[in-house]
Design a protein around this motif. Structure first.
Motif, mmCIF file in Angstrom:
data_model
loop_
_atom_site.group_PDB
_atom_site.id
_atom_site.type_symbol
_atom_site.label_atom_id
_atom_site.label_comp_id
_atom_site.label_asym_id
_atom_site.label_seq_id
_atom_site.Cartn_x
_atom_site.Cartn_y
_atom_site.Cartn_z
ATOM 1 N N GLY A 1 0.747 9.100 11.979
ATOM 2 C CA GLY A 1 0.098 8.133 11.083
ATOM 3 C C GLY A 1 0.223 8.586 9.637
ATOM 4 O O GLY A 1 1.307 8.928 9.168
ATOM 5 N N ASP A 2 -0.907 8.637 8.922
ATOM 6 C CA ASP A 2 -0.894 9.056 7.514
ATOM 7 C C ASP A 2 -1.404 10.490 7.327
ATOM 8 O O ASP A 2 -1.894 10.843 6.259
ATOM 9 N N VAL A 3 -1.300 11.335 8.360
ATOM 10 C CA VAL A 3 -1.737 12.730 8.203
ATOM 11 C C VAL A 3 -0.825 13.439 7.205
ATOM 12 O O VAL A 3 -1.284 14.073 6.255
ATOM 13 N N THR B 1 -3.652 5.192 15.001
ATOM 14 C CA THR B 1 -3.904 6.493 14.354
ATOM 15 C C THR B 1 -5.170 6.458 13.513
ATOM 16 O O THR B 1 -5.864 7.461 13.395
ATOM 17 N N HIS B 2 -5.477 5.318 12.872
ATOM 18 C CA HIS B 2 -6.702 5.200 12.072
ATOM 19 C C HIS B 2 -6.975 3.738 11.745
ATOM 20 O O HIS B 2 -6.180 2.859 12.056
ATOM 21 N N TRP B 3 -8.127 3.507 11.110
ATOM 22 C CA TRP B 3 -8.656 2.143 10.968
ATOM 23 C C TRP B 3 -7.993 1.313 9.867
ATOM 24 O O TRP B 3 -8.184 0.103 9.826
ATOM 25 N N PHE C 1 0.824 -1.204 0.000
ATOM 26 C CA PHE C 1 0.000 0.000 0.000
ATOM 27 C C PHE C 1 0.858 1.253 0.000
ATOM 28 O O PHE C 1 0.933 1.952 -0.981
ATOM 29 N N GLU C 2 1.524 1.539 1.085
ATOM 30 C CA GLU C 2 2.288 2.795 1.155
ATOM 31 C C GLU C 2 3.717 2.533 1.629
ATOM 32 O O GLU C 2 4.362 3.399 2.186
ATOM 33 N N GLY C 3 4.222 1.319 1.399
ATOM 34 C CA GLY C 3 5.564 0.995 1.877
ATOM 35 C C GLY C 3 5.510 0.446 3.288
ATOM 36 O O GLY C 3 4.449 0.225 3.838
ATOM 37 N N ALA D 1 -6.115 -1.162 7.521
ATOM 38 C CA ALA D 1 -5.579 -2.460 7.947
ATOM 39 C C ALA D 1 -4.063 -2.446 8.138
ATOM 40 O O ALA D 1 -3.539 -3.192 8.960
ATOM 41 N N ASP D 2 -3.353 -1.584 7.391
ATOM 42 C CA ASP D 2 -1.894 -1.572 7.558
ATOM 43 C C ASP D 2 -1.482 -0.879 8.858
ATOM 44 O O ASP D 2 -0.314 -0.932 9.243
ATOM 45 N N HIS D 3 -2.434 -0.264 9.547
ATOM 46 C CA HIS D 3 -2.137 0.375 10.838
ATOM 47 C C HIS D 3 -2.799 -0.366 11.997
ATOM 48 O O HIS D 3 -2.289 -0.339 13.111
ATOM 49 N N ALA D 4 -3.952 -0.991 11.740
ATOM 50 C CA ALA D 4 -4.741 -1.561 12.840
ATOM 51 C C ALA D 4 -4.998 -3.058 12.700
ATOM 52 O O ALA D 4 -5.599 -3.666 13.578
ATOM 53 N N GLY E 1 3.465 7.219 9.735
ATOM 54 C CA GLY E 1 3.119 5.798 9.681
ATOM 55 C C GLY E 1 3.953 5.017 8.673
ATOM 56 O O GLY E 1 4.025 3.789 8.746
ATOM 57 N N HIS E 2 4.549 5.723 7.725
ATOM 58 C CA HIS E 2 5.394 5.092 6.710
ATOM 59 C C HIS E 2 6.639 5.948 6.521
ATOM 60 O O HIS E 2 6.582 7.164 6.610
ATOM 61 N N ARG E 3 7.723 5.304 6.207
ATOM 62 C CA ARG E 3 8.988 5.990 5.917
ATOM 63 C C ARG E 3 9.558 6.717 7.129
ATOM 64 O O ARG E 3 9.194 6.411 8.246
#
Ligand SMILES: [Zn+2]
Ligand SMILES: [Zn+2]
Length: 344
Positions: free
Chosen positions: A192-194, A71-73, A11-13, A75-78, A235-237
């Motif tokens: 997260g992904d903000v 941080t949010h719902w 998804f986003e690395g 799947a790659d975070h929760a 959340g990434h990088r």
């Protein structure tokens, strides 16, 4: 603070899991001994094993985890939330807008998929790519974990974590419940992904529950500019050394993209989000069949809400000639760190 990196299904690395265990000196003399995580990863065996190994490298068993801040719902975070809770009894914290989606596991996700399918029709996605997208998404439903207990929080709630105070800062747009956890005393936040380094988080397609997704996201970017943290942990990088500057850059990116959307409507006349996406991004595959028209929709909706475009069914058309796109966005100076200001 330590970081554990988990693989995900493209998804986003890599996903970042942040470990706050009081052993890193960040909590000072008052540090406690809770094992606290910010975000997790997708719920598949290999990634589960990476999390277990990552915790072991810092001297912890997964059964030691006391709390997880999500941080949010997505799947790659929760995704691994139910696994961690089952192993440890950990308290899972998520914003009230996302808590049910995480707690409900796959059944809640299927409900979300129904909402998405309605949007795909609204956005004018033709039958064939719609089916391709449906089967792509259905093929990834297993990245979500089982049902679990989630403790909902609201914007501004604070948490004592091993001697430091984390404040939940609701920054919706990419997701309805997306929240950062800010340690204002340390001048840092887990975001997260903000905001992400290098590329911009998807808005419009990533959570179809968000009303006025672009305006909502722009407000969140302004909030990041105003908070002016020294460091953001995404959340990434890798770490973001000037979060306010990065937020201002992303704002510029969206202003430019709106200009391109106006240009498409100007040249080609009325168009659906799918058609605008096609002009902007060309042929799309996998998750991008969702993110492309979602992004186009977010911009078209922004134009419509400002009276610059009219919508008839799934078609958008320019309502004014040569609109002033700058007027649709706040004026933030991204370049000058000292004089950065926000005009509402
Ligand atoms: Zn996300
Ligand atoms: Zn993400």
């Amino acid at each position: 603070m330590n970081r554990i990196r988990l693989h995900n299904t493209d998804f986003e690395g890599l996903n970042n899991v942040y470990l706050l265990d009081g052993d890193d000196g960040s909590g000072g003399a008052a540090a406690g001994d809770e094992v606290v995580l910010v975000d997790l990863g997708v719920s598949i065996p290999d990634v589960r094993a990476e999390l277990v190994d990552g915790l072991a490298a810092h001297g912890h068993d997964v059964s030691d985890v006391d709390r997880v801040f999500l941080t949010h719902w997505h799947a790659d975070h929760a995704g691994l939330a139910s696994f961690v809770q089952a192993e440890s009894g950990a308290t899972l914290h998520a914003h009230e807008a996302d808590a049910e989606l995480i707690a409900g596991g796959e059944a809640a996700l299927r409900e979300e998929r129904r909402r998405q399918r309605d949007r795909f029709v609204d956005w004018g996605i033709p039958e064939e790519p719609r089916q391709e997208l449906d089967s792509f998404l259905a093929g990834h439903n297993d990245l979500v974990g089982d049902p679990c207990d989630v403790e909902p929080f609201s914007d501004g709630d604070t948490f004592d974590v091993n001697g430091r105070t984390l404040e939940a800062v609701h920054l919706p747009g990419h997701a309805a419940g997306l929240s950062a956890f800010a340690d204002e005393a340390a001048g840092e936040a887990f975001v997260g992904d903000v905001i992400l380094p290098e590329y911009t988080p998807n808005v419009g397609g990533a959570d179809v529950r968000v009303d006025a997704p672009l305006s909502t996201y722009v407000d969140s970017l302004l909030a990041v500019v105003e908070r002016d943290w020294d460091v953001a942990w995404p959340g990434h990088r890798d770490r973001i050394g000037d979060p306010a500057g990065r937020a201002a850059e992303i704002l510029d990116h969206h202003r430019e993209r709106t200009r391109r959307v106006v240009d498409v409507l100007d040249r080609h006349g009325p168009a659906t989000p799918w058609e605008v996406s096609d002009r902007l991004f060309g042929a799309l595959e996998t998750i991008h069949i969702l993110h492309g028209p979602g992004e186009a929709y977010a911009h078209l909706d922004h134009l419509e809400s400002h009276g610059v475009a009219d919508r008839t069914g799934s078609d958008y058309d320019l309502a004014v000639d040569d609109p002033d796109v700058d007027a649709l966005f706040p004026d933030v100076d991204a370049d000058d760190d000292a004089d950065r200001s926000v005009e509402h």
